[in-house]
Scaffold this motif. Structure first.
Motif, short mmCIF file in Angstrom:
data_model
loop_
_atom_site.label_atom_id
_atom_site.label_comp_id
_atom_site.label_asym_id
_atom_site.label_seq_id
_atom_site.Cartn_x
_atom_site.Cartn_y
_atom_site.Cartn_z
N ASP A 85 48.18 17.32 30.49
CA ASP A 85 47.52 16.53 31.53
C ASP A 85 48.27 15.22 31.71
N VAL A 86 49.20 15.17 32.65
CA VAL A 86 50.01 13.97 32.85
C VAL A 86 50.28 13.78 34.34
N VAL A 87 50.26 12.53 34.76
CA VAL A 87 50.62 12.19 36.14
C VAL A 87 51.74 11.17 36.11
N ARG A 88 52.48 11.08 37.21
CA ARG A 88 53.56 10.09 37.30
C ARG A 88 53.71 9.65 38.75
N PRO A 89 54.13 8.43 38.99
CA PRO A 89 54.36 7.98 40.37
C PRO A 89 55.55 8.72 40.99
N SER A 100 56.59 10.26 29.22
CA SER A 100 55.20 10.00 29.57
C SER A 100 54.36 9.69 28.35
N VAL A 119 55.64 16.14 41.21
CA VAL A 119 54.30 15.71 40.84
C VAL A 119 53.75 16.50 39.66
N PHE A 120 53.97 17.82 39.63
CA PHE A 120 53.26 18.69 38.70
C PHE A 120 54.12 19.35 37.64
N SER A 121 55.45 19.11 37.64
CA SER A 121 56.28 19.87 36.70
C SER A 121 56.20 19.26 35.30
N THR A 128 56.16 4.14 32.34
CA THR A 128 56.09 5.56 32.66
C THR A 128 57.33 5.97 33.45
N THR A 186 62.69 18.34 32.77
CA THR A 186 61.23 18.29 32.73
C THR A 186 60.69 17.96 31.34
#
Length: 445
Positions: A335-339, A296, A329-331, A365, A289
């Motif tokens: 504030d970060v998002v990933r496909p 990211s 999605v959330f680990s 990413t 993680t």
């Protein structure tokens, strides 16, 4: 005649149950049938129980079926450990070794009355064939070929091929064990007969493969030239195939000392300009993680495959589960998002993996591919992949003009800036996990 048979087998770790299932799957596919095979093991390093489930059909199939049509128990104690994975119903034919000492009326299937119980001298036929009980799985293949008409000639050829490099006595013994099963079935015909309907159009040219191999093949097709990882069930076959093949395409593979080092090496290779990948399961994702967060904020392409398995912590390493969506999605802190992508089948794993590499390179990413043990390790006959329908995308690199005043994290209209690599004249920049300005220098703005 039946158009479709679902066969489940279970025994101890040394009974060769999975080997028998793979032989049956290969032979049925070669004979023109559509096949799907799943397998399951106890989580012990050595020994323990193992099982497989093979669906053979004269028509296209899309799943591994429901209740078993044929249940083979080489060990009742081990068979019962699989419970709902090998469900016996009122239409099931149960086959077991009479050497177990269990009478048909005492078969330990509480609350279930199978359609038929067949007791055969499996161990005795193995002893006569090879001088030990180690060929019980081959005797079972003979019984299945004889009673249900499942690809007897293809099974004979498969046995010859498998033991071709062994001594003549080993090959002859395996052949005797198989023929003993066929002969016993012929001398004790089923009434009514339960033969499988002959296969339709030939499946010559079809693939017989699993999701992990599809994933690795798609990575090579996408231009992946570096894999860094650590072996973990049930994703290890991805590393195993790449360890044999990636070198042929100018790539390299590192089996690291742990999960963190594996993803760290993959991210370093991406920083160096290589398309990179790592693969793991849930416990490994937990360890990866922090590096996912680094990928990211450093805006580096990376594909991470999570072949999901059961339970938290070590959990159930050999069982399938689809519980890691929130982790994928959330680990991450901040504030970060990933496909996050997920294949729906063995064949779909190829397309999803190619798409993951394209997204990673386009968006700079990390991209998560969420597979699972059932898709990743099940064998399935399928049409060859039409690679002409795929387009492979590359990362955006700086032009000569952009290198005159290169700012790695330049603010662009689409949010993606040209990415250089070490050694590119004019393309040096500071890449780190701290918040940065367009040039890569630390900032708190």
């Amino acid at each position: 005649m039946s158009k479709d048979l679902v066969i489940g087998m279970a025994g101890s770790g040394g009974d060769g149950v999975v080997s028998a299932g793979e032989a049956l799957t290969s032979a049925a596919a070669a004979a023109g049938y559509h096949v799907i095979m799943t397998k399951s093991f106890g989580s012990q390093i050595r020994g323990g129980e193992s099982s497989c489930r093979v669906r053979v059909s004269a028509q296209p199939i899309f799943g591994c079926g429901g209740a078993l049509d044929v249940a083979v128990a080489l060990s009742w104690a081990d068979f019962l450990k699989f419970g709902g994975e090998l469900p016996v119903g009122p239409e099931t034919v149960v086959l077991y070794d009479e050497g177990s000492g269990v009478e048909p009326k005492d078969v330990p299937l509480a609350g279930v009355s199978p359609a038929r119980i067949l007791r055969a001298p499996i161990a005795e036929m193995s002893l006569q064939g090879v001088g030990s009980e180690r060929a019980r799985n081959i005797v079972v293949l003979g019984l299945l070929a004889g009673w249900f008409g499942i690809a007897p000639e293809a099974l004979r050829r498969g046995i010859e091929k498998r033991y071709a490099k062994k001594s003549a006595s080993v090959l002859e013994g395996a052949a005797r064990a198989f023929e003993a099963g066929v002969s016993y079935a012929g001398a004790h015909p089923l009434d009514p007969a339960l033969a499988l309907e002959p296969a339709g159009a030939t499946t010559a040219g079809k693939l017989l493969t699993d999701g992990n191999d599809m994933c690795a093949a798609a990575a090579i097709f996408s231009g992946c030239t570096f894999f860094g990882g650590y072996p973990i069930t049930p994703s290890s076959e991805i590393m195993q195939l790449l360890s044999r093949e990636i070198w042929k395409y100018g790539g390299a593979l590192l089996q690291a000392e742990d999960e963190i080092a594996g993803i760290g090496a993959a991210l370093g290779a991406s920083f160096a300009g290589r398309k990179s990948m790592t693969a793991t399961s849930g416990p490994g994702m937990s360890l990866k993680t922090e590096i996912l967060g680094l990928a990211s904020i450093a805006e580096l392409p990376l594909v991470v495959v999570n072949v999901q398995r059961g339970g938290p912590s070590t959990g159930m390493p050999t069982k399938s589960e689809q519980a890691d969506l929130f982790q994928a999605v959330f680990s991450a802190h901040g504030d970060v998002v990933r496909p996050v992508l997920a294949p729906t089948s063995v064949a779909d794993t190829f397309a999803v993996t190619v798409h993951a590499f394209n997204l990673a390179e386009e968006l700079q990413t990390p991209v998560i591919v969420l597979s699972d043990q059932e898709i990743a390790q099940r064998k399935e006959s399928l049409d060859p992949i039409d690679v002409s329908r795929f387009v492979v995308h590359e990362r955006r690199v700086p032009t000569a003009d952009e290198l005159q005043d290169y700012r790695r994290f330049r603010l662009t209209d689409d949010g993606v800036s040209p990415i250089s690599h070490p050694g590119l004249a004019g393309g040096s920049y500071q890449g780190a996990g701290i918040e940065h300005n367009e040039a890569g220098s630390p900032t708190s703005s």
